[in-house]
Write a protein that holds these residues in place. Structure first.
Motif, PDB file in Angstrom:
ATOM      1  N   VAL A 115       0.937  -1.259  -0.224  1.00 39.75           N
ATOM      2  CA  VAL A 115       0.058  -0.432  -0.040  1.00 39.75           C
ATOM      3  C   VAL A 115       0.885   0.653   0.312  1.00 39.75           C
ATOM      4  O   VAL A 115       0.996   1.983  -0.672  1.00 39.75           O
ATOM      5  N   LEU A 116       1.985   1.368   0.878  1.00 40.07           N
ATOM      6  CA  LEU A 116       3.014   2.567   0.702  1.00 40.07           C
ATOM      7  C   LEU A 116       3.633   2.639  -0.091  1.00 40.07           C
ATOM      8  O   LEU A 116       3.782   4.352  -1.018  1.00 40.07           O
ATOM      9  N   CYS A 117       3.904   1.498  -0.832  1.00 38.58           N
ATOM     10  CA  CYS A 117       4.741   1.996  -2.785  1.00 38.58           C
ATOM     11  C   CYS A 117       3.979   2.135  -3.664  1.00 38.58           C
ATOM     12  O   CYS A 117       3.964   3.338  -3.599  1.00 38.58           O
ATOM     13  N   SER A 118       2.583   1.664  -3.499  1.00 39.60           N
ATOM     14  CA  SER A 118       1.286   2.470  -4.360  1.00 39.60           C
ATOM     15  C   SER A 118       0.885   3.543  -3.716  1.00 39.60           C
ATOM     16  O   SER A 118       1.661   4.545  -5.141  1.00 39.60           O
ATOM     17  N   THR A 119       0.626   3.680  -2.492  1.00 40.62           N
ATOM     18  CA  THR A 119       0.179   5.244  -2.876  1.00 40.62           C
ATOM     19  C   THR A 119       1.258   6.728  -3.034  1.00 40.62           C
ATOM     20  O   THR A 119       1.378   7.566  -3.510  1.00 40.62           O
ATOM     21  N   LEU A 120       2.716   5.987  -3.173  1.00 39.75           N
ATOM     22  CA  LEU A 120       4.034   6.630  -3.054  1.00 39.75           C
ATOM     23  C   LEU A 120       3.647   6.681  -4.487  1.00 39.75           C
ATOM     24  O   LEU A 120       3.915   8.377  -5.186  1.00 39.75           O
ATOM     25  N   ALA A 121       3.384   5.448  -5.400  1.00 44.85           N
ATOM     26  CA  ALA A 121       3.568   5.654  -7.163  1.00 44.85           C
ATOM     27  C   ALA A 121       2.542   6.685  -7.121  1.00 44.85           C
ATOM     28  O   ALA A 121       2.545   7.479  -7.962  1.00 44.85           O
TER      29      ALA A 121
ATOM     30  N   LEU B  44       6.315   2.842 -13.417  1.00 44.93           N
ATOM     31  CA  LEU B  44       5.266   3.030 -14.354  1.00 44.93           C
ATOM     32  C   LEU B  44       6.091   4.580 -14.326  1.00 44.93           C
ATOM     33  O   LEU B  44       5.924   5.962 -15.219  1.00 44.93           O
ATOM     34  N   SER B  45       6.002   4.876 -12.815  1.00 45.71           N
ATOM     35  CA  SER B  45       5.569   6.490 -12.851  1.00 45.71           C
ATOM     36  C   SER B  45       7.105   7.170 -12.773  1.00 45.71           C
ATOM     37  O   SER B  45       6.666   8.477 -13.705  1.00 45.71           O
ATOM     38  N   LYS B  46       7.906   6.679 -12.060  1.00 44.04           N
ATOM     39  CA  LYS B  46       9.251   7.298 -12.624  1.00 44.04           C
ATOM     40  C   LYS B  46       9.904   7.020 -14.189  1.00 44.04           C
ATOM     41  O   LYS B  46       9.752   8.115 -14.720  1.00 44.04           O
ATOM     42  N   GLY B  47       9.387   5.988 -14.976  1.00 43.93           N
ATOM     43  CA  GLY B  47       9.328   6.528 -16.598  1.00 43.93           C
ATOM     44  C   GLY B  47       8.399   7.697 -16.975  1.00 43.93           C
ATOM     45  O   GLY B  47       9.088   8.348 -18.170  1.00 43.93           O
ATOM     46  N   ALA B  48       7.651   7.076 -16.726  1.00 44.01           N
ATOM     47  CA  ALA B  48       6.832   8.451 -17.133  1.00 44.01           C
ATOM     48  C   ALA B  48       7.574   9.584 -16.439  1.00 44.01           C
ATOM     49  O   ALA B  48       7.461  10.863 -17.653  1.00 44.01           O
ATOM     50  N   VAL B  49       7.612  10.181 -15.616  1.00 37.63           N
ATOM     51  CA  VAL B  49       8.307  11.638 -15.532  1.00 37.63           C
ATOM     52  C   VAL B  49       9.262  12.272 -16.277  1.00 37.63           C
ATOM     53  O   VAL B  49       9.954  12.959 -16.507  1.00 37.63           O
TER      54      VAL B  49
ATOM     55  N   ARG C  56      16.849   7.062 -20.365  1.00 43.07           N
ATOM     56  CA  ARG C  56      16.996   5.731 -18.200  1.00 43.07           C
ATOM     57  C   ARG C  56      15.156   5.866 -18.574  1.00 43.07           C
ATOM     58  O   ARG C  56      14.790   4.856 -17.620  1.00 43.07           O
ATOM     59  N   ALA C  57      14.018   6.137 -18.576  1.00 38.96           N
ATOM     60  CA  ALA C  57      12.947   6.378 -19.124  1.00 38.96           C
ATOM     61  C   ALA C  57      12.062   4.467 -19.625  1.00 38.96           C
ATOM     62  O   ALA C  57      11.523   4.333 -18.870  1.00 38.96           O
ATOM     63  N   ALA C  58      13.160   4.133 -20.932  1.00 36.49           N
ATOM     64  CA  ALA C  58      12.878   2.879 -21.133  1.00 36.49           C
ATOM     65  C   ALA C  58      13.654   2.647 -20.081  1.00 36.49           C
ATOM     66  O   ALA C  58      13.261   0.781 -20.277  1.00 36.49           O
ATOM     67  N   GLU C  59      14.442   2.166 -19.644  1.00 33.15           N
ATOM     68  CA  GLU C  59      15.105   1.313 -18.627  1.00 33.15           C
ATOM     69  C   GLU C  59      13.858   1.342 -17.576  1.00 33.15           C
ATOM     70  O   GLU C  59      13.462  -0.109 -17.190  1.00 33.15           O
ATOM     71  N   CYS C  60      13.455   2.679 -16.785  1.00 32.45           N
ATOM     72  CA  CYS C  60      12.049   1.975 -16.521  1.00 32.45           C
ATOM     73  C   CYS C  60      11.015   1.401 -16.960  1.00 32.45           C
ATOM     74  O   CYS C  60      10.773   0.132 -15.854  1.00 32.45           O
ATOM     75  N   PHE C  61      10.798   1.500 -17.783  1.00 30.47           N
ATOM     76  CA  PHE C  61       9.188   1.235 -18.738  1.00 30.47           C
ATOM     77  C   PHE C  61      10.290  -0.310 -19.412  1.00 30.47           C
ATOM     78  O   PHE C  61       9.446  -1.884 -18.820  1.00 30.47           O
ATOM     79  N   ARG C  62      11.197  -0.999 -19.338  1.00 36.06           N
ATOM     80  CA  ARG C  62      11.498  -2.333 -19.401  1.00 36.06           C
ATOM     81  C   ARG C  62      11.340  -3.103 -18.293  1.00 36.06           C
ATOM     82  O   ARG C  62      10.774  -4.256 -18.321  1.00 36.06           O
ATOM     83  N   ALA C  63      12.062  -2.597 -16.987  1.00 35.69           N
ATOM     84  CA  ALA C  63      11.595  -3.073 -15.781  1.00 35.69           C
ATOM     85  C   ALA C  63      10.599  -3.287 -15.661  1.00 35.69           C
ATOM     86  O   ALA C  63      10.073  -4.381 -15.179  1.00 35.69           O
TER      87      ALA C  63
END
Ligand code: SAM
Length: 536
Positions: A52-58, A92-97, A106-113
């Motif tokens: 819940v914490l991780c989702s809320t942070l995202a 996904l949020s980090k990739g979008a930012v 770096r965004a592609a790395e996040c989306f790939r993960a």
């Protein structure tokens, strides 16, 4: 499971409240409620279930990103990923930012993960999109063909920021300027820059200054907001001139600051405590550095979202480009991006310049326009026209006739100018300057079948004049239109293939290398259809 520090009911209530605010897109309150949930988790350090914490942070990261707070959003994503490095929402949020900040690899790395955890076609497309944008950011190559052929309908194509073979140096024009660091061909993209902000509106032709002030105020509010939320944006704005500093003391910014990919994310700028804004300085910067969308071929005006007819914005690197009446660059506006391209071939070391105002006008008119901008243009063309002893006196007479002699025979005026230049053995380059200055007379002549019949044999053909003028002021819709008409009338300069090649070259110099040949024809049709007195 009950969460220490927050019982199940209270947690449930906060989450329901958050959902309501999310549906209402009330981001500020949504962030506040997310923060309550996160704080409760922080108080319960021993809690094992961190989902819940991780989702809320995202979720808070998404909301912060929507409000333009990229540093805050990234901090949330990193906190979530510290607790769960494979959390799909946080990835996904980090990739979008990162994508929004132009850090495509770096965004592609996040989306790939994220794809590795929960592979959907949508996430796969995000990876592909970042790869495309990363390649475009590096090469500057843009292809708007499909969009142009579809009549500019639908969403503007995705564009990445790009800094080509240019750098900011001290300029003889005043303060700093942008210079080519290698030879550049006409049409090549030099800089693609996303606006810090744009104020837009629908302004009737005879709008009073009050209506224009609304658009200006919209821009000012958006720029202050962007600077407040992002210290990097604020520091980029502060690199621009306020018009008050001694020009030779203006610092030369490091080009790395303009390149999203090369600038370190964790350089302290992103997370630096927000200093209070120097609003007075920002207002002065806006006064000196704003550009209007309608001064260039603009997607808005070309028909995509034709409801807007007035756009004024701040694009950082393009704001370092000085004016010249013998310019070698132009810009096109697509969505929030300004694409600056070479409108003539440019040599390494040459300064990149725009026309801040219409330069297809005589020297006296250009001097007036320059004065309104608070500058005195000392470009080659202005110096030649101010000093030339051979053509000088005759030129002043011709210019007076052009400016004051409305309704006179413009064909006769063009013939006198051409004969004077021939007798005085004016070199081709300078002839091109003068033809650009007397462009309205040439246009009046070529617009009239009667005048062409009367004087046509004593002046060069329309396409030849257009080619000559394009050499002086670079690509330009009005010049391109003359080239197209001249070529069509068989009034060209060379055989059919040569003329076609010249037309395409002036087309690229006018619009940039943004479309393939087929789509270029659609731009030619628009150019020919446009009212000759109106820029596209
Ligand atoms: C958008 S800024 C261009 C960048 C500016 N030179 C700098 O150092 O930040 C516009 C200002 O640059 C100067 N400028 C631009 N073109 C010029 C020119 N041809 N001659 C003299 N000054 C010019 C004027 O002070 C003008 O207000």
């Amino acid at each position: 499971m009950a969460t220490p520090g927050l019982d199940d009911d209270s947690l449930q209530q906060l989450r329901s409240r958050a959902t309501q605010l999310l549906l209402k897109e009330n981001w500020t309150e949504y962030i506040a409620v997310c923060s309550l949930i996160i704080e409760a988790f922080d108080a319960a350090a021993a809690c094992k279930d961190r989902r819940v914490l991780c989702s809320t942070l995202a979720h808070r990261a998404d909301a912060r990103a929507r409000l333009g707070d990229a540093p805050g959003a990234l901090a949330d994503c990193d906190a979530a990923l510290a607790a769960d490095p494979a959390h799909p929402g946080a990835l996904l949020s980090k990739g979008a930012v990162l994508r929004g900040l132009g850090r495509y690899s770096r965004a592609a790395e996040c989306f790939r993960a994220a794809l590795a955890v929960s592979g959907t076609d949508e996430v796969r497309e995000m990876v592909e999109q970042c790869k495309r944008l990363d390649a475009q950011a590096r090469s500057g190559a843009v292809d708007l063909s499909e969009w142009v052929l579809a009549g500019f309908s639908g969403k503007c194509p995705d564009l990445a920021e790009h800094v080509g073979a240019v750098e900011v140096r001290r300029s003889a024009h005043g303060g700093r300027g942008v210079f080519a660091v290698k030879n550049i061909e006409a049409g090549a993209n030099l800089v693609i820059s996303k606006a810090v902000a744009i104020g837009r509106g629908v302004i009737p032709d005879a709008a009073d200054s009050g209506e224009k002030m609304v658009v200006w105020k919209d821009l000012v509010d958006k720029v202050l907001d962007a600077a407040e939320k992002c210290p990097r944006t604020a520091s980029l704005i502060y690199t621009l001139s306020t018009g008050e500093e001694p020009e030779d003391e203006l610092p030369i910014p490091d080009m790395a600051h303009f390149k999203q990919e090369t600038e370190e994310l964790d350089d302290g700028t992103a997370m630096a405590p927000k200093a209070s804004l120097d609003v007075d300085k920002i207002l002065k910067v806006l006064d000196v550095n704003c550009l209007t969308e309608d001064a260039a071929p603009s997607a808005n005006l070309l028909g995509s979202n034709g409801v807007v007819n007035c756009g004024v914005g701040l694009w950082i690197l393009p704001a370092f480009i000085n004016h010249s009446c013998h310019p070698n660059a132009r810009r096109t506006h697509v969505g929030d991006h300004a694409i600056v391209h070479a409108s003539r071939d440019i040599k390494a070391g040459e300064e990149i310049t725009f026309a801040y105002f219409d330069v297809l006008t005589p020297a006296s008119k250009r001097r007036e326009a320059a004065r309104a901008w608070g500058l005195e243009c000392q470009c080659d063309r202005c110096r030649f026209e101010a000093s030339d002893a051979i053509v000088g006196q005759e030129l002043t007479k011709l210019e007076n006739e052009l400016v004051n002699g409305r309704g006179g025979d413009m064909g006769a005026l063009v013939v006198r100018l051409e004969e004077r230049m021939r007798k005085s053995m004016v070199k081709e380059r300078r002839k091109a300057f003068l033809r650009a200055s007397f462009w309205s007379a040439y246009s009046a002549l070529f617009d009239s079948d009667k005048l062409v019949r009367k004087w046509g044999r004593r002046v060069p053909g329309e396409a030849a004049v257009a080619e000559s003028v394009a050499g002086a002021i670079g690509g330009n819709e009005s010049v391109l239109r003359a080239m197209l008409r001249g070529a069509d009338n068989g009034n060209g300069c060379g055989n059919r293939l040569e003329v076609e090649d010249k037309v395409v070259r002036i087309g690229r110099a006018t619009y940039g290398r943004v479309v393939k040949r087929q789509a270029m024809r659609a731009l030619f049709r628009l150019t020919l259809d446009a009212d000759s007195n109106k820029s596209l």
